[in-house]
Design a protein around this motif. Sequence first.
Motif, short mmCIF file in Angstrom:
data_model
loop_
_atom_site.label_atom_id
_atom_site.label_comp_id
_atom_site.label_asym_id
_atom_site.label_seq_id
_atom_site.Cartn_x
_atom_site.Cartn_y
_atom_site.Cartn_z
N THR A 78 0.81 -1.22 0.00
CA THR A 78 0.00 0.00 0.00
C THR A 78 0.85 1.27 0.00
O THR A 78 0.32 2.35 -0.26
CB THR A 78 -0.98 0.07 1.20
N ASP A 79 2.12 1.15 0.27
CA ASP A 79 2.99 2.32 0.21
C ASP A 79 3.08 2.78 -1.25
O ASP A 79 3.34 1.97 -2.15
CB ASP A 79 4.38 1.96 0.75
N LEU A 80 2.86 4.06 -1.49
CA LEU A 80 2.79 4.57 -2.86
C LEU A 80 4.09 4.35 -3.62
O LEU A 80 4.07 4.02 -4.81
CB LEU A 80 2.41 6.05 -2.83
N ILE A 81 5.22 4.48 -2.95
CA ILE A 81 6.51 4.26 -3.62
C ILE A 81 6.69 2.78 -3.96
O ILE A 81 7.14 2.42 -5.04
CB ILE A 81 7.67 4.81 -2.77
N SER A 82 6.29 1.90 -3.04
CA SER A 82 6.37 0.46 -3.30
C SER A 82 5.47 0.08 -4.47
O SER A 82 5.85 -0.72 -5.33
CB SER A 82 5.98 -0.34 -2.06
N LEU A 83 4.28 0.64 -4.49
CA LEU A 83 3.33 0.34 -5.57
C LEU A 83 3.88 0.81 -6.92
O LEU A 83 3.75 0.13 -7.93
CB LEU A 83 2.00 1.00 -5.25
N ARG A 84 4.53 1.95 -6.92
CA ARG A 84 5.16 2.47 -8.13
C ARG A 84 6.28 1.52 -8.59
O ARG A 84 6.39 1.20 -9.77
CB ARG A 84 5.74 3.86 -7.84
N THR A 85 7.09 1.06 -7.64
CA THR A 85 8.16 0.13 -7.96
C THR A 85 7.60 -1.18 -8.52
O THR A 85 8.15 -1.74 -9.47
CB THR A 85 9.01 -0.17 -6.70
N LEU A 86 6.49 -1.63 -7.95
CA LEU A 86 5.84 -2.85 -8.45
C LEU A 86 5.40 -2.66 -9.90
O LEU A 86 5.57 -3.56 -10.73
CB LEU A 86 4.64 -3.21 -7.57
N ALA A 87 4.86 -1.50 -10.21
CA ALA A 87 4.43 -1.23 -11.59
C ALA A 87 5.62 -1.33 -12.55
O ALA A 87 5.52 -1.96 -13.61
CB ALA A 87 3.79 0.15 -11.69
N PHE A 88 6.76 -0.75 -12.18
CA PHE A 88 7.94 -0.82 -13.04
C PHE A 88 8.48 -2.25 -13.13
O PHE A 88 8.86 -2.71 -14.21
CB PHE A 88 9.04 0.13 -12.55
N THR A 89 8.48 -2.97 -12.02
CA THR A 89 8.97 -4.35 -12.02
C THR A 89 8.12 -5.22 -12.94
O THR A 89 8.65 -5.98 -13.75
CB THR A 89 8.94 -4.93 -10.58
N LEU A 90 6.81 -5.08 -12.85
CA LEU A 90 5.92 -5.90 -13.68
C LEU A 90 5.97 -5.46 -15.14
O LEU A 90 5.87 -6.30 -16.04
CB LEU A 90 4.50 -5.89 -13.13
N GLU A 91 6.15 -4.18 -15.39
CA GLU A 91 6.27 -3.71 -16.77
C GLU A 91 7.52 -4.32 -17.43
O GLU A 91 7.45 -4.82 -18.55
CB GLU A 91 6.34 -2.19 -16.81
#
Length: 155
Positions: A78-91
């Motif tokens: 739920t941390d916004l920075i973690s969620l952003r990192t997850l988006a880049f990792t999955l992309e």
Amino acid sequence: MSDKLSELLQNNTKVEILKYIENALEKSDEAPFWKEKIVPFIDAILSVLLPLKKQNLLFTPEGKIKQNLDSTLFYEWTDLISLRTLAFTLELSNAQNKLLRTSYKDVEYKKIDLEVLGRYLSSYKVNLVDEDHLDFPVGNYNLHIGMVTIIKSLF
């Protein structure tokens, strides 16, 4: 943490989980403002965590393997920075057809649809073009901390 949230995450569909959250918010005394923000936030998170769960490829923001989607792992994302990192990792993982940046090695990975997560992050002015350029309004980060506090209070 929350046994009820863990139970929902392990045994229910995204639609069922979101319905539970909507009902809990309706019964709460939270302002409509929060109710309008929280459901799309949870939807964005679940749009990637549930497909990872289905593939048995859950991991922490640090890339460590996790066996179960429980409340602890959910709150880590739920941390916004973690969620952003997850988006880049999955992309990146989608582009290379293999799960990257995690402790998983030589596992089968199926592409995960990032549309819901990307649209959500973009709506909060999170840069999804340049990973090295971490810039979004601090108010949006603080708003997410408030949402997580409310989500925890629902359970």
